[in-house]
Write a protein that holds these residues in place. Structure first.
Motif, mmCIF file in Angstrom:
data_model
loop_
_atom_site.group_PDB
_atom_site.id
_atom_site.type_symbol
_atom_site.label_atom_id
_atom_site.label_comp_id
_atom_site.label_asym_id
_atom_site.label_seq_id
_atom_site.Cartn_x
_atom_site.Cartn_y
_atom_site.Cartn_z
ATOM 1 N N GLN A 10 25.510 39.350 42.311
ATOM 2 C CA GLN A 10 26.394 40.338 42.907
ATOM 3 C C GLN A 10 26.635 41.494 41.937
ATOM 4 O OE1 GLN A 10 30.006 38.739 44.584
ATOM 5 N NE2 GLN A 10 29.096 36.714 44.755
ATOM 6 N N VAL B 141 30.801 48.765 42.148
ATOM 7 C CA VAL B 141 30.171 49.393 43.309
ATOM 8 C C VAL B 141 30.574 50.867 43.350
ATOM 9 C CG1 VAL B 141 30.003 47.293 44.671
ATOM 10 C CG2 VAL B 141 32.066 48.660 44.828
ATOM 11 N N ASN C 134 33.865 45.436 42.493
ATOM 12 C CA ASN C 134 33.454 44.871 43.769
ATOM 13 C C ASN C 134 34.523 43.888 44.268
ATOM 14 O OD1 ASN C 134 32.244 43.606 45.929
ATOM 15 N ND2 ASN C 134 30.262 43.366 44.922
#
Length: 173
Positions: free
Chosen positions: A9, A13, A22
């Protein structure tokens, strides 16, 4: 220590021209796991001492030193004190479990570790003396009592509890 699946992940972001952490990432810390294990052990203690002992040991394995060691801040000091007390409580519980199981030497190991973190806790000194009593180590009891007296004097307390004094007197016979 943070625990997550960062490899799969994105941590940061980029949305609408700005960077964010995130929100989909689930992060757990050793402190959260430590607290969860300690709570589970407390709930299990009356029902299943063996399982409680296992959980307490797992929690203890996560303790690798004081919280935010070396950071001078009021909130860090409070958290450091809280988690140190939690670790001492776990060590005392393990010492008690081992004592109840008549594994006195194992109990002493946990209790001595508790004293390294908080030598002012008279109940730990007494628990050490009780283990030493069970091992018939009169010299050890007398040394521990003298350490207790020295610690209490440092704190401005002149006399140990009756319980500690009684164990000490019995070792002199």
């Amino acid at each position: 220590m943070l625990r997550s699946d960062f490899a799969t992940q994105r941590i940061v972001v980029f949305t609408n021209g700005q960077y964010y952490l995130n929100p989909k990432i689930y992060v757990r810390t050793d402190l959260q796991i430590f607290q969860q294990l300690a709570n589970q052990a407390a709930a299990m203690l009356a029902q299943n001492r063996g399982k409680a002992k296992q959980l307490l040991k797992q929690a203890l394995d996560l303790f690798s030193g004081d919280f935010c060691e070396g950071v001078a801040s009021d909130w860090c000091d409070e958290m450091r004190s809280y988690y140190r007390k939690s670790v001492v409580d776990i060590l005392k519980k393990l010492g008690h479990i081992y004592y109840e199981d008549e594994a006195f030497q194992g109990g002493l190991e946990f209790l001595y570790r508790a004293l390294e973190l908080d030598d002012a806790d008279e109940s730990v000194h007494i628990a050490v003396m009780r283990c030493l009593q069970a091992l018939n180590d009169k010299d050890g009891i007398q040394r521990q009592y003298k350490k207790l007296v020295k610690t209490l004097n440092r704190m401005g307390i002149s006399v140990p509890s009756r319980e500690a004094t009684d164990i000490y007197k019995m070792s002199l016979r």
